[in-house]
Motif scaffolding. Structure first.
Motif, short mmCIF file in Angstrom:
data_model
loop_
_atom_site.label_atom_id
_atom_site.label_comp_id
_atom_site.label_asym_id
_atom_site.label_seq_id
_atom_site.Cartn_x
_atom_site.Cartn_y
_atom_site.Cartn_z
N CYS A 120 0.84 -1.21 0.00
CA CYS A 120 0.00 0.00 0.00
C CYS A 120 0.87 1.25 0.00
N HIS A 121 2.17 1.07 0.09
CA HIS A 121 3.10 2.19 -0.06
C HIS A 121 4.49 1.66 -0.39
N THR A 122 5.31 2.52 -0.98
CA THR A 122 6.67 2.09 -1.32
C THR A 122 7.56 2.01 -0.08
N TYR A 144 -1.26 -0.06 -3.99
CA TYR A 144 -2.65 -0.50 -4.07
C TYR A 144 -3.39 -0.19 -2.78
N ARG A 145 -4.54 0.46 -2.90
CA ARG A 145 -5.34 0.75 -1.70
C ARG A 145 -6.81 0.72 -1.98
N ARG A 146 -7.56 0.10 -1.11
CA ARG A 146 -9.01 0.21 -1.19
C ARG A 146 -9.33 1.62 -0.70
N TYR A 209 1.24 12.82 11.10
CA TYR A 209 1.75 11.66 11.82
C TYR A 209 1.96 10.50 10.87
N PHE A 210 3.09 9.85 10.93
CA PHE A 210 3.31 8.53 10.33
C PHE A 210 4.00 7.67 11.39
N PRO A 211 3.70 6.37 11.42
CA PRO A 211 4.33 5.52 12.44
C PRO A 211 5.85 5.41 12.27
N PHE A 212 6.33 5.66 11.04
CA PHE A 212 7.75 5.41 10.75
C PHE A 212 8.62 6.65 10.77
N THR A 213 8.02 7.83 10.95
CA THR A 213 8.83 9.06 11.01
C THR A 213 8.40 9.93 12.18
N ASN A 214 9.34 10.72 12.68
CA ASN A 214 9.04 11.69 13.73
C ASN A 214 10.19 12.70 13.82
N PHE A 217 5.79 15.31 8.17
CA PHE A 217 5.20 16.45 7.46
C PHE A 217 4.51 15.99 6.18
N GLU A 218 3.58 16.83 5.72
CA GLU A 218 3.02 16.66 4.38
C GLU A 218 3.24 17.95 3.62
N LEU A 219 3.49 17.81 2.34
CA LEU A 219 3.62 18.99 1.49
C LEU A 219 2.35 19.12 0.65
N LEU A 228 -3.78 20.49 -2.38
CA LEU A 228 -3.70 19.08 -2.72
C LEU A 228 -2.45 18.50 -2.05
N GLU A 229 -2.67 17.43 -1.29
CA GLU A 229 -1.54 16.79 -0.61
C GLU A 229 -0.74 15.98 -1.63
N VAL A 230 0.55 16.27 -1.77
CA VAL A 230 1.33 15.55 -2.78
C VAL A 230 2.37 14.59 -2.21
N ALA A 253 13.09 10.43 5.10
CA ALA A 253 12.38 9.62 4.10
C ALA A 253 11.20 10.42 3.58
N PHE A 254 10.85 10.19 2.32
CA PHE A 254 9.62 10.77 1.79
C PHE A 254 8.92 9.76 0.91
N GLY A 255 7.60 9.94 0.74
CA GLY A 255 6.84 9.12 -0.21
C GLY A 255 5.93 10.06 -0.97
N LEU A 256 6.19 10.21 -2.26
CA LEU A 256 5.34 11.16 -3.00
C LEU A 256 4.42 10.44 -3.96
N GLU A 259 0.92 10.51 -9.36
CA GLU A 259 -0.26 11.02 -10.07
C GLU A 259 -0.61 12.43 -9.61
N ARG A 260 -0.57 12.62 -8.29
CA ARG A 260 -0.96 13.94 -7.76
C ARG A 260 -0.07 15.03 -8.34
N LEU A 261 1.25 14.77 -8.36
CA LEU A 261 2.17 15.76 -8.93
C LEU A 261 1.94 15.92 -10.42
N ASP A 270 -8.34 14.34 -14.27
CA ASP A 270 -8.93 13.17 -13.61
C ASP A 270 -7.91 12.05 -13.58
N ILE A 271 -7.77 11.42 -12.43
CA ILE A 271 -6.73 10.41 -12.22
C ILE A 271 -6.91 9.16 -13.10
N ARG A 272 -8.16 8.93 -13.55
CA ARG A 272 -8.39 7.76 -14.41
C ARG A 272 -7.67 7.88 -15.75
C1 FA5 Z 1 2.41 7.21 2.71
O1 FA5 Z 1 2.07 6.34 1.89
C2 FA5 Z 1 3.73 7.16 3.38
N1 FA5 Z 1 4.36 5.85 3.15
C3 FA5 Z 1 4.61 8.30 2.84
C4 FA5 Z 1 5.87 8.48 3.63
C5 FA5 Z 1 7.05 7.86 3.22
C6 FA5 Z 1 5.87 9.25 4.77
C7 FA5 Z 1 8.23 8.01 3.95
C8 FA5 Z 1 7.04 9.43 5.52
C9 FA5 Z 1 8.21 8.80 5.10
P1 FA5 Z 1 0.25 8.66 2.35
O2 FA5 Z 1 -0.71 7.59 2.65
O3 FA5 Z 1 -0.08 10.01 2.83
O4 FA5 Z 1 1.69 8.33 3.00
O5 FA5 Z 1 0.51 8.68 0.78
C10 FA5 Z 1 1.55 9.45 0.21
C11 FA5 Z 1 1.06 10.17 -1.03
O6 FA5 Z 1 0.43 9.26 -1.95
C12 FA5 Z 1 -0.02 11.20 -0.73
O7 FA5 Z 1 0.55 12.40 -0.31
C13 FA5 Z 1 -0.70 11.33 -2.09
O8 FA5 Z 1 0.07 12.17 -2.93
C14 FA5 Z 1 -0.62 9.93 -2.65
N2 FA5 Z 1 -1.90 9.19 -2.50
C15 FA5 Z 1 -2.42 8.65 -1.37
N3 FA5 Z 1 -3.58 8.00 -1.62
C16 FA5 Z 1 -3.80 8.11 -2.96
C17 FA5 Z 1 -4.81 7.62 -3.89
N4 FA5 Z 1 -5.84 6.85 -3.48
N5 FA5 Z 1 -4.70 7.94 -5.19
C18 FA5 Z 1 -3.66 8.69 -5.62
N6 FA5 Z 1 -2.67 9.16 -4.84
C19 FA5 Z 1 -2.72 8.87 -3.52
#
Ligand code: FA5
Ligand code: MG
Length: 388
Positions: A120-122, A144-146, A209-214, A217-219, A228-230, A253-256, A259-261, A270-272
């Motif tokens: 559900c995340h990288t 992948y996320r529901r 808040y994320f469990p893995f960082t402290n 932040f969100e940008l 829009l959260e990216v 660490a970051f996870g961006l 698609e949003r960017l 539209d994301i589709r």
């Molecule tokens: C995470 O997935 C964390 N793993 C990111 C992270 C990594 C934080 C490392 C700290 C350190 P989040 O669930 O907020 O966080 O998702 C990150 C980004 O993915 C969001 O900011 C958004 O740009 C994108 N995103 C989330 N859900 C969706 C979705 N359903 N469709 C498209 N983009 C999405």
């Protein structure tokens, strides 16, 4: 790709990702209660939009690579072909997600079985790469996320993870402690990235808040009249470094969300659309050209259909969205709760408005009426709700 009556791509029976062969029957198991992966999701595995050089996501990935190459002279190792099937341990435990965290639920995550998920995340790859001795890395992949349905959410999307480890000698002369140093480096790096991608753009940092960082932040970036959260990011929890061979170090660490960017950079409404094979979409993008504004081929009208039902205790909006997508595929643009009340007997009614719209053509009334009929049947059968 062949498109069937329901607008869905016919699923292949097996795909290969990063040398791992993934068979449909190993991922989609309709009668197994520990599995909740539908065919529509299996159909996306292996498509790897982020590895297509002329796709907006591939163009964006390469532009981010350029930024890191230029500023960190080849220090970052890059991965974009890691298998999206990972263990529950990799996806959650290794990044300290508590055992009762909602993201672990079958409502939020696609489980292949009770030990295996579609990542559900990288961040699922952080620990193993650290253990391999890596200190600077970028991991791009499909996740992948529901989730609910609207123009900025899709159940399969793409993330890029960035990770950088610092050793004590790097911050000792700075006058800051390790955490403050890493946080400052992180913000500097990501603001630089945002400028590299956007030039001037309105952005803001939000504490989260994320469990893995402290700290975490969100940008956010201003887009279509809203914030829009990216990306999410932060200073890595010591525990993760300690467990994986980097005691006494710090890391950011970051996870961006690619698609949003890309939606902001290319004006993709539209994301589709990212999944479209329509030449009128795909022909507008080419390698190395970031920020060429997308020209909509024409805006086809949406059609709205409402449906009301009495919910039961097991009802969730994510389950509803999955059923609707199972029938309507990418013809569904939004599923939105518009009314909600509880009667004297304690029964709760929900009214959802479904927006149908194709990105590629006009839909006929007959087609939409049929879709809606099938959606109603499926919602009744699968969610055991009472239609009103
Ligand atoms: C995470 O997935 C964390 N793993 C990111 C992270 C990594 C934080 C490392 C700290 C350190 P989040 O669930 O907020 O966080 O998702 C990150 C980004 O993915 C969001 O900011 C958004 O740009 C994108 N995103 C989330 N859900 C969706 C979705 N359903 N469709 C498209 N983009 C999405
Ligand atoms: Mg978030």
């Amino acid at each position: 790709a062949p498109v069937g009556a329901k607008g869905l791509r016919a699923a292949a029976s097996a795909v290969e990702v990063g040398g791992v062969k993934i068979a449909r029957e190993d991922v989609v198991k309709e009668d197994d209660p520990t599995n909740n992966v539908p065919d529509t999701i299996f159909a996306k595995i292996g498509l790897q939009l982020h590895r297509r050089e002329n796709h907006p996501l591939g163009i964006l990935k390469n532009t981010i690579y350029d930024y890191f190459d230029k500023n960190f002279t080849g220090q970052f190792d890059k991965f974009d072909d890691l298998c999206p099937l990972v263990s529950v341990k990799q996806n959650f435990d290794d990044v300290l997600v508590p055992s009762d965290h909602v993201s672990r639920s079958y409502n939020d995550t696609y489980y292949v079985d009770d030990q295996t998920v579609l990542r559900c995340h990288t961040s699922a790859h952080q620990a193993e790469l650290l253990r391999d001795g890596r200190t600077h890395f970028l991991v791009t992949g499909d996740v992948y996320r529901r989730d609910s349905i609207d123009s900025t959410h899709y159940p399969v999307f793409h993330q890029m993870e960035g990770f950088r480890v610092f050793s004590p000698d790097e911050w000792s002369g700075s006058g800051l402690d390790g955490t403050a140093y890493a946080a400052a480096e992180l913000k500097k790096t990501l603001e630089g990235l945002a400028r590299h991608l956007f030039g001037a753009v309105e952005m803001r940092w939000v504490d989260t808040y994320f469990p893995f960082t402290n700290p975490s932040f969100e940008l956010e970036i201003y887009f279509q009249d809203d914030w829009l959260e990216v990306l999410g990011c932060g200073v890595t929890e010591q525990e993760i470094l300690k467990r994986n061979g980097r005691r006494d170090h710090v890391a950011w660490a970051f996870g961006l969300g690619l698609e949003r960017l890309a939606m902001v950079l290319f004006d993709i409404p539209d994301i589709r659309l990212f999944w479209s094979n329509d030449k009128r979409f795909t022909s507008q993008f080419s390698e190395g050209k970031l920020g060429v504004k997308f020209k909509p081929f024409s805006k086809f009208p949406p059609c709205y259909k409402d449906m009301s039902f009495w919910i039961n205790g097991a009802f969730t909006e994510n389950n509803l969205c999955e059923v609707v997508r199972g029938i309507a595929g990418d013809l569904v643009e939004e599923v939105k709760l518009i009314d909600n009340f509880t009667n004297k007997k304690g029964m709760t009614s929900h009214c959802y408005r479904i927006a149908y719209r194709s990105m590629e053509r006009s839909l006929t009334d007959e087609e939409i009426n049929n879709l809606q009929l099938n959606v109603r049947e499926a919602v009744k059968d699968k969610l055991k709700v009472e239609l009103r």
